[in-house]
Design a protein around this motif. Structure first.
Motif, PDB file in Angstrom:
ATOM      1  N   GLU A 401       0.813  -1.218   0.000  1.00 12.81           N
ATOM      2  CA  GLU A 401       0.000   0.000   0.000  1.00 12.81           C
ATOM      3  C   GLU A 401       0.849   1.271   0.000  1.00 12.81           C
ATOM      4  N   GLN A 402       2.028   1.203   0.632  1.00 15.39           N
ATOM      5  CA  GLN A 402       2.891   2.381   0.657  1.00 15.39           C
ATOM      6  C   GLN A 402       3.465   2.682  -0.721  1.00 15.39           C
ATOM      7  N   MET A 404       2.058   1.712  -3.559  1.00 13.92           N
ATOM      8  CA  MET A 404       0.918   2.122  -4.375  1.00 13.92           C
ATOM      9  C   MET A 404       0.566   3.585  -4.146  1.00 13.92           C
ATOM     10  N   GLU A 405       0.623   3.991  -2.889  1.00 15.27           N
ATOM     11  CA  GLU A 405       0.324   5.386  -2.579  1.00 15.27           C
ATOM     12  C   GLU A 405       1.293   6.321  -3.298  1.00 15.27           C
ATOM     13  N   ALA A 406       2.572   5.944  -3.309  1.00 10.51           N
ATOM     14  CA  ALA A 406       3.571   6.764  -4.000  1.00 10.51           C
ATOM     15  C   ALA A 406       3.333   6.776  -5.508  1.00 10.51           C
ATOM     16  N   ASN A 408       0.561   6.305  -7.082  1.00 15.01           N
ATOM     17  CA  ASN A 408      -0.681   7.003  -7.411  1.00 15.01           C
ATOM     18  C   ASN A 408      -0.544   8.514  -7.359  1.00 15.01           C
ATOM     19  N   ARG A 409       0.588   8.976  -6.819  1.00 11.47           N
ATOM     20  CA  ARG A 409       0.839  10.425  -6.806  1.00 11.47           C
ATOM     21  C   ARG A 409       1.453  10.908  -8.121  1.00 11.47           C
ATOM     22  N   ALA A 415      -4.458   4.597 -11.048  1.00 13.25           N
ATOM     23  CA  ALA A 415      -4.455   3.630  -9.951  1.00 13.25           C
ATOM     24  C   ALA A 415      -3.320   2.640 -10.181  1.00 13.25           C
ATOM     25  N   SER A 416      -2.954   1.934  -9.129  1.00  7.35           N
ATOM     26  CA  SER A 416      -1.869   0.964  -9.246  1.00  7.35           C
ATOM     27  C   SER A 416      -2.099  -0.199  -8.295  1.00  7.35           C
TER      28      SER A 416
END
Length: 491
Positions: A401-402, A404-406, A408-409, A415-416
């Motif tokens: 999730e970390q 993916m969060e990066a 997605n920025r 999305a990823s």
């Protein structure tokens, strides 16, 4: 008689100044050099005007100057907040702005425009260490900045370590000096009877690295330090000092096999213990078939104060090879429970569930983990996987999730999904499926890589990227990670 970490270290630093303390790249750094460097750190903090009880940010590399700085902070029982050093200047600067520390100690190469700008904006003292261990340079002094509330020490001083994420996403976990004292067993029990050096490869910001460096220096035991584990230095150490027992990371077994190390060079070894990640049973069998060396495993986490289970030589004598894939039995004082993932009810021996750990001195209650385990009738623990879907890249735990969060920025990413793919040497590596905002204007791998590297440590960077029209989702519209992995494999 010395009874605290500070007193034991001070006693050792007052002894023979010519005796070698740390060897790095073939060069010995003496105890006299170590004491002089500790004094330089003290002087720099004093010159910067940093309050004695102020938390100190520390971004260590595996080099003698950083070991000396760690000793300096320990000897004064300064509150320490660890910062992951192996990331981009921008990522470190972002972390500095988040932590708002009164002072930060880092390598000279890490003090770039982004990090220095962050220090100035926050009023943080910036202290630089040279690679050769010659200089401690004060780049910026401590100051109060209007509108900036710097971090303050919270209660009993200790070390805020970055966890591996065993009990959730990585976070700072503070261990008091009092607890560290108990875990390291200093004072009279700290004295080393074996004068051979210790081989140190664990990161200094990691609890395992601290548990090697600080007790060794406090006991006067020499250290052979390397940047990170590598076969050549490890073999040279074994050939010269002929240890019977050593600890190595799980990735080391594949590295040793791939290097086709001559058994004659390591024949002193009777046992190798590994932890941080579960060792692949097939890899263990392959290693033991080539080398007549017993391989055992252990299990621990920062939240537990270190190792809580281990397979000992006595266990091997009693059970032979039947527990070879276990991560061991509970250490003295440690209690283990396995509970149903959904209900939390205790499970009998032989059934898989969530692990709960009681670690004496660390918590008054059981610590809940995200590890799927099985405890057999003889009390041996078997690690089955991660309930949180984390990816173990060698000894580093990556929370998808970390990443993916990066991702997605990134401005071109809608999305990823990040999943783990098997890799022979490291066990698994992260890979990413990308759903672009516009398939006709999809980002290339270089753009994604540069973007993520500016935000995350390099161990979390995906090794491959694949573009898809749409990510697979469950009926509740959550990303279906199992389907995402299958999609990546098929792409």
């Amino acid at each position: 008689m010395a009874t605290t970490i500070a007193e034991v270290i001070a006693d050792q630093l007052s002894r023979d100044p010519e005796e070698g303390a740390i060897q790095f790249h073939g060069k010995w750094y003496s105890r006299g050099w170590l004491k002089a460097f500790v004094d330089k750190i003290d002087a720099a903090l004093a010159a910067a005007g940093v309050p004695e009880d102020a938390p100190i940010g520390f971004a260590p590399h595996n080099r003698p100057p950083f070991a000396a700085a760690l000793v300096a902070l320990f000897s004064r029982q300064r509150p320490i907040v660890m910062i992951y050093a192996y990331q981009s200047p921008e990522a470190i600067a972002n972390k500095l702005r988040e932590l708002k520390l009164p002072a930060v100690i880092a390598g000279i190469e890490q003090w770039t425009d982004p990090t220095l700008s962050a220090a100035r904006d926050l009023g943080s003292a910036a202290i630089a260490l040279s690679d050769d261990g010659a200089e401690v340079e004060l780049l910026e002094s401590w100051k109060a900045v209007p509108g900036v509330e710097q971090r303050k020490a919270d209660g009993i001083p200790g070390v805020a370590l970055l966890t591996s994420g065993t009990t959730g996403p990585p976070k700072h976990f503070e261990i008091s000096y009092e607890k560290l004292l108990k875990r390291m067993v200093i004072a009279t029990e700290f004295g080393a009877t074996e004068r051979n050096p210790l081989f140190s490869f664990f990161p200094l910001g990691n609890i395992s690295g601290i548990y090697i460096i600080v007790p060794a220096i406090a006991s006067g035991q020499p250290i052979i330090m390397v940047d990170k584990f590598n076969v050549a230095d490890w073999v040279a150490f074994v050939k010269q000092y002929k240890p019977e027992f050593l600890g190595v990371p799980p990735a080391a077994f594949r590295m040793i096999l791939d290097a086709d190390v001559d058994y004659e060079d390591i024949k002193s070894l009777k046992l190798l213990n590994t932890g941080a990640a579960t060792l692949d049973p097939a890899l263990r069998r392959e290693f033991e078939a080539k080398y007549p060396i017993c391989v055992t495993q252990s299990y621990g986490a920062t939240e537990f104060g270190g190792i809580v289970t281990i397979t000992t030589p006595d266990h091997v004598k009693e059970f032979g090879n039947s527990k070879a894939d276990s991560v061991g039995r509970a250490c003295p004082g440690v209690k283990l429970r396995v509970v149903d993932v959904d209900t939390g009810a205790d499970l009998p021996a032989g059934q898989e569930g969530r692990l709960l750990v009681f670690a004496p001195g660390m918590s008054e209650d059981y610590i809940e983990t995200t590890d799927l385990v099985m405890l057999d009738a003889d009390g041996f623990l078997y690690h089955r996987g991660r309930l949180d879907g984390a990816i173990m890249r060698g000894g580093f735990k990556i929370v998808p999730e970390q990443v993916m969060e990066a991702l997605n920025r990134h401005p071109q990413v809608a999305a990823s999904a990040v999943v783990g793919m098997a890799e022979p040497r490291l066990g698994a590596v992260p890979v990413a499926l990308i759903q672009p905002r516009d398939m006709a204007d999809a980002p290339d791998a270089a753009s994604l890589d540069a973007h993520v590297r500016s935000l995350l440590p390099k161990t979390m960077i995906p090794t491959d990227y694949r573009m898809v029209e749409a990510l697979p989702r469950t009926p509740s519209l959550k990303i279906d990670m199992g389907a995402a992995k299958r999609m990546f494999e098929a792409a």
